[in-house]
Design a protein around this motif. Sequence first.
Motif, PDB file in Angstrom:
ATOM      1  N   ALA A 132      15.276  27.586  47.160  1.00  0.00           N
ATOM      2  CA  ALA A 132      14.283  28.655  47.289  1.00  0.00           C
ATOM      3  C   ALA A 132      14.288  29.647  46.130  1.00  0.00           C
ATOM      4  CB  ALA A 132      14.518  29.410  48.594  1.00  0.00           C
ATOM      5  N   LEU A 133      15.329  29.659  45.299  1.00  0.00           N
ATOM      6  CA  LEU A 133      15.300  30.492  44.097  1.00  0.00           C
ATOM      7  C   LEU A 133      15.273  29.634  42.836  1.00  0.00           C
ATOM      8  CD1 LEU A 133      17.676  33.504  44.862  1.00  0.00           C
ATOM      9  CD2 LEU A 133      15.187  33.468  44.800  1.00  0.00           C
ATOM     10  N   ALA A 134      14.727  28.448  42.948  1.00  0.00           N
ATOM     11  CA  ALA A 134      14.613  27.548  41.791  1.00  0.00           C
ATOM     12  C   ALA A 134      13.269  27.768  41.095  1.00  0.00           C
ATOM     13  CB  ALA A 134      14.732  26.102  42.241  1.00  0.00           C
ATOM     14  N   PRO A 135      13.279  28.043  39.795  1.00  0.00           N
ATOM     15  CA  PRO A 135      11.998  28.258  39.112  1.00  0.00           C
ATOM     16  C   PRO A 135      11.119  27.019  39.060  1.00  0.00           C
ATOM     17  CG  PRO A 135      13.837  28.309  37.541  1.00  0.00           C
ATOM     18  CD  PRO A 135      14.437  28.273  38.908  1.00  0.00           C
ATOM     19  N   PHE A 136      11.756  25.818  38.924  1.00  0.00           N
ATOM     20  CA  PHE A 136      10.959  24.612  38.718  1.00  0.00           C
ATOM     21  C   PHE A 136      11.059  23.618  39.872  1.00  0.00           C
ATOM     22  CE2 PHE A 136      12.484  26.290  34.620  1.00  0.00           C
ATOM     23  CZ  PHE A 136      11.280  26.855  34.223  1.00  0.00           C
ATOM     24  N   GLY A 137      11.710  24.059  40.946  1.00  0.00           N
ATOM     25  CA  GLY A 137      11.777  23.218  42.133  1.00  0.00           C
ATOM     26  C   GLY A 137      11.170  23.930  43.332  1.00  0.00           C
ATOM     27  N   TYR A 138      10.675  25.152  43.073  1.00  0.00           N
ATOM     28  CA  TYR A 138      10.086  25.922  44.174  1.00  0.00           C
ATOM     29  C   TYR A 138       8.992  26.867  43.667  1.00  0.00           C
ATOM     30  CZ  TYR A 138       9.650  28.820  48.308  1.00  0.00           C
ATOM     31  OH  TYR A 138       9.141  29.491  49.383  1.00  0.00           O
ATOM     32  N   MET A 139       9.414  27.897  42.897  1.00  0.00           N
ATOM     33  CA  MET A 139       8.470  28.942  42.498  1.00  0.00           C
ATOM     34  C   MET A 139       7.229  28.398  41.780  1.00  0.00           C
ATOM     35  SD  MET A 139       8.915  31.807  39.534  1.00  0.00           S
ATOM     36  CE  MET A 139       8.584  30.478  38.359  1.00  0.00           C
ATOM     37  N   ALA A 140       7.446  27.562  40.762  1.00  0.00           N
ATOM     38  CA  ALA A 140       6.307  27.086  39.964  1.00  0.00           C
ATOM     39  C   ALA A 140       5.315  26.318  40.831  1.00  0.00           C
ATOM     40  CB  ALA A 140       6.813  26.209  38.821  1.00  0.00           C
ATOM     41  N   GLN A 141       5.844  25.488  41.740  1.00  0.00           N
ATOM     42  CA  GLN A 141       4.955  24.695  42.585  1.00  0.00           C
ATOM     43  C   GLN A 141       4.245  25.570  43.619  1.00  0.00           C
ATOM     44  OE1 GLN A 141       8.077  23.950  41.753  1.00  0.00           O
ATOM     45  NE2 GLN A 141       8.217  21.825  41.094  1.00  0.00           N
ATOM     46  N   TYR A 142       4.969  26.534  44.168  1.00  0.00           N
ATOM     47  CA  TYR A 142       4.348  27.432  45.156  1.00  0.00           C
ATOM     48  C   TYR A 142       3.188  28.195  44.507  1.00  0.00           C
ATOM     49  CZ  TYR A 142       4.555  30.030  49.565  1.00  0.00           C
ATOM     50  OH  TYR A 142       4.280  30.557  50.811  1.00  0.00           O
ATOM     51  N   ALA A 143       3.421  28.664  43.274  1.00  0.00           N
ATOM     52  CA  ALA A 143       2.373  29.395  42.561  1.00  0.00           C
ATOM     53  C   ALA A 143       1.184  28.488  42.228  1.00  0.00           C
ATOM     54  CB  ALA A 143       2.950  30.003  41.276  1.00  0.00           C
ATOM     55  N   LEU A 144       1.480  27.247  41.851  1.00  0.00           N
ATOM     56  CA  LEU A 144       0.390  26.308  41.561  1.00  0.00           C
ATOM     57  C   LEU A 144      -0.515  26.124  42.780  1.00  0.00           C
ATOM     58  CD1 LEU A 144       2.170  23.466  39.532  1.00  0.00           C
ATOM     59  CD2 LEU A 144       0.210  24.817  38.749  1.00  0.00           C
ATOM     60  N   MET A 145       0.088  26.026  43.944  1.00  0.00           N
ATOM     61  CA  MET A 145      -0.705  25.846  45.164  1.00  0.00           C
ATOM     62  C   MET A 145      -1.555  27.080  45.447  1.00  0.00           C
ATOM     63  SD  MET A 145       2.020  23.958  47.660  1.00  0.00           S
ATOM     64  CE  MET A 145       3.355  23.064  46.883  1.00  0.00           C
ATOM     65  N   LEU A 146      -0.950  28.257  45.354  1.00  0.00           N
ATOM     66  CA  LEU A 146      -1.715  29.487  45.604  1.00  0.00           C
ATOM     67  C   LEU A 146      -2.866  29.619  44.612  1.00  0.00           C
ATOM     68  CD1 LEU A 146       1.186  31.999  46.346  1.00  0.00           C
ATOM     69  CD2 LEU A 146      -0.287  30.829  47.994  1.00  0.00           C
ATOM     70  N   ASP A 147      -2.594  29.255  43.362  1.00  0.00           N
ATOM     71  CA  ASP A 147      -3.646  29.313  42.343  1.00  0.00           C
ATOM     72  C   ASP A 147      -4.811  28.396  42.666  1.00  0.00           C
ATOM     73  OD1 ASP A 147      -2.826  31.265  40.574  1.00  0.00           O
ATOM     74  OD2 ASP A 147      -1.606  29.898  39.372  1.00  0.00           O
ATOM     75  N   ASN A 148      -4.534  27.381  43.479  1.00  0.00           N
ATOM     76  CA  ASN A 148      -5.580  26.408  43.839  1.00  0.00           C
ATOM     77  C   ASN A 148      -6.036  26.572  45.281  1.00  0.00           C
ATOM     78  OD1 ASN A 148      -5.999  24.170  41.550  1.00  0.00           O
ATOM     79  ND2 ASN A 148      -3.869  24.873  41.476  1.00  0.00           N
ATOM     80  N   ASN A 149      -5.896  27.809  45.788  1.00  0.00           N
ATOM     81  CA  ASN A 149      -6.378  28.139  47.134  1.00  0.00           C
ATOM     82  C   ASN A 149      -5.770  27.258  48.212  1.00  0.00           C
ATOM     83  OD1 ASN A 149      -8.198  30.179  46.160  1.00  0.00           O
ATOM     84  ND2 ASN A 149      -9.539  28.503  45.470  1.00  0.00           N
ATOM     85  N   PHE A 150      -4.515  26.935  48.006  1.00  0.00           N
ATOM     86  CA  PHE A 150      -3.777  26.145  48.990  1.00  0.00           C
ATOM     87  C   PHE A 150      -2.611  27.003  49.453  1.00  0.00           C
ATOM     88  CE2 PHE A 150      -0.701  23.162  50.581  1.00  0.00           C
ATOM     89  CZ  PHE A 150      -1.420  22.085  51.081  1.00  0.00           C
ATOM     90  N   ASP A 151      -2.542  27.289  50.751  1.00  0.00           N
ATOM     91  CA  ASP A 151      -1.477  28.146  51.286  1.00  0.00           C
ATOM     92  C   ASP A 151      -0.391  27.258  51.906  1.00  0.00           C
ATOM     93  OD1 ASP A 151       0.197  29.879  52.549  1.00  0.00           O
ATOM     94  OD2 ASP A 151      -1.389  31.085  53.476  1.00  0.00           O
ATOM     95  N   PRO A 152       0.781  27.190  51.262  1.00  0.00           N
ATOM     96  CA  PRO A 152       1.833  26.321  51.804  1.00  0.00           C
ATOM     97  C   PRO A 152       2.248  26.702  53.214  1.00  0.00           C
ATOM     98  CG  PRO A 152       2.365  27.021  49.563  1.00  0.00           C
ATOM     99  CD  PRO A 152       1.187  27.837  49.998  1.00  0.00           C
ATOM    100  N   GLU A 153       2.022  27.959  53.596  1.00  0.00           N
ATOM    101  CA  GLU A 153       2.435  28.399  54.933  1.00  0.00           C
ATOM    102  C   GLU A 153       1.547  27.833  56.045  1.00  0.00           C
ATOM    103  OE1 GLU A 153       5.198  29.838  55.245  1.00  0.00           O
ATOM    104  OE2 GLU A 153       5.472  30.198  53.109  1.00  0.00           O
ATOM    105  N   THR A 154       0.318  27.541  55.714  1.00  0.00           N
ATOM    106  CA  THR A 154      -0.620  27.097  56.753  1.00  0.00           C
ATOM    107  C   THR A 154      -1.254  25.733  56.486  1.00  0.00           C
ATOM    108  OG1 THR A 154      -2.429  28.269  55.638  1.00  0.00           O
ATOM    109  CG2 THR A 154      -1.213  29.478  57.351  1.00  0.00           C
TER     110      THR A 154
END
Length: 323
Positions: free
Chosen positions: A166-188
């Motif tokens: 969960a504090l990995a820049p390239f195994g978590y953060m980067a991908q989470y941000a990519l999804m949000l940038d593409n109107n995809f909410d990982p939570e829902t």
Amino acid sequence: MKKIAQYIFLLAAVFILQACKTDKGGEPVAVSENKEKPAAVSAVSIDNDKPILRFGFMICDSRKLSEERFAPFAAYLEKKLGRRVEMILKNTFEFESLIKNNEVDFFHVNSIVAVLLKEKYKADLLAIDIRGKDGYKATGTIIARKDSGIKTIEDMRGKSMVFGPALAPFGYMAQYALMLDNNFDPETDFSSYTIPSGSAKHDKVIYGVEYGKYDVGAAPRIDLDRMVEENIINLDDYNIIAESDPMPYCTIGARADIDPALKEQVKDIALNLKDDEVATVDGETLKVLKRMLIDGFAPVVDSEYDAIREDLKLCNMPPYTKY
């Protein structure tokens, strides 16, 4: 977003977090046969009257593998500085406390932790690991098996996802941000998502997708490439659904109040470390960079961490968490 921010804080206390390479210990020990004179560490004697320099290294994979990986660098520093260097191995989430309580002088951590320590404790960032096709930068990928039929972020709706630490820049953060940038909410928008327990989480992500346990995975490109090179996986079997922009990799830094001359000395030693330079650990002569699984160090340009800062803000992650 609320849910994931809480998730990060709660799990930070129980997970072994990691972001740098999940190697199995790397290549065999590079013992100098002295056929040619190695670029040996200078024969500076150790001044035991000087305070011990405490160098904190983020644990990658297991404590044992990390100790094997970083001990030659600590030994090299000790000889070059002429003072004792204590290697302190800690998990990612422990570094804020280490700096806050002055328990380490220097540190080697992933770029999320580096940003956190700079923003909250004015730590100085000195040098960045060089490794892989992007040099001193790295990327995060979102992957799926081709036979899953998942080709785009939109195709991921309703699927299962496995992230890295969960504090990995390239195994978590980067991908989470990519999804949000593409109107995809990982939570829902996923049916479910998870983070593997234990060590070697990046490898577990890739294995989880390879063997069909999860539909989609968040894999650092550097680990994906390594597992291809080692013939563990075949990249032709995968769709790389998205890949982040390159951002700074693991970083050496120091507490704000450390003597500037000493910081400069450590920085110069790192930046000038060549691939044939060696150090002795438990009687073995080892190539320092090869043992660290890197190609060298690059100087820090602070503005290049802005991409990390922006992704952390977008993902509502420390040190920018708002709720």
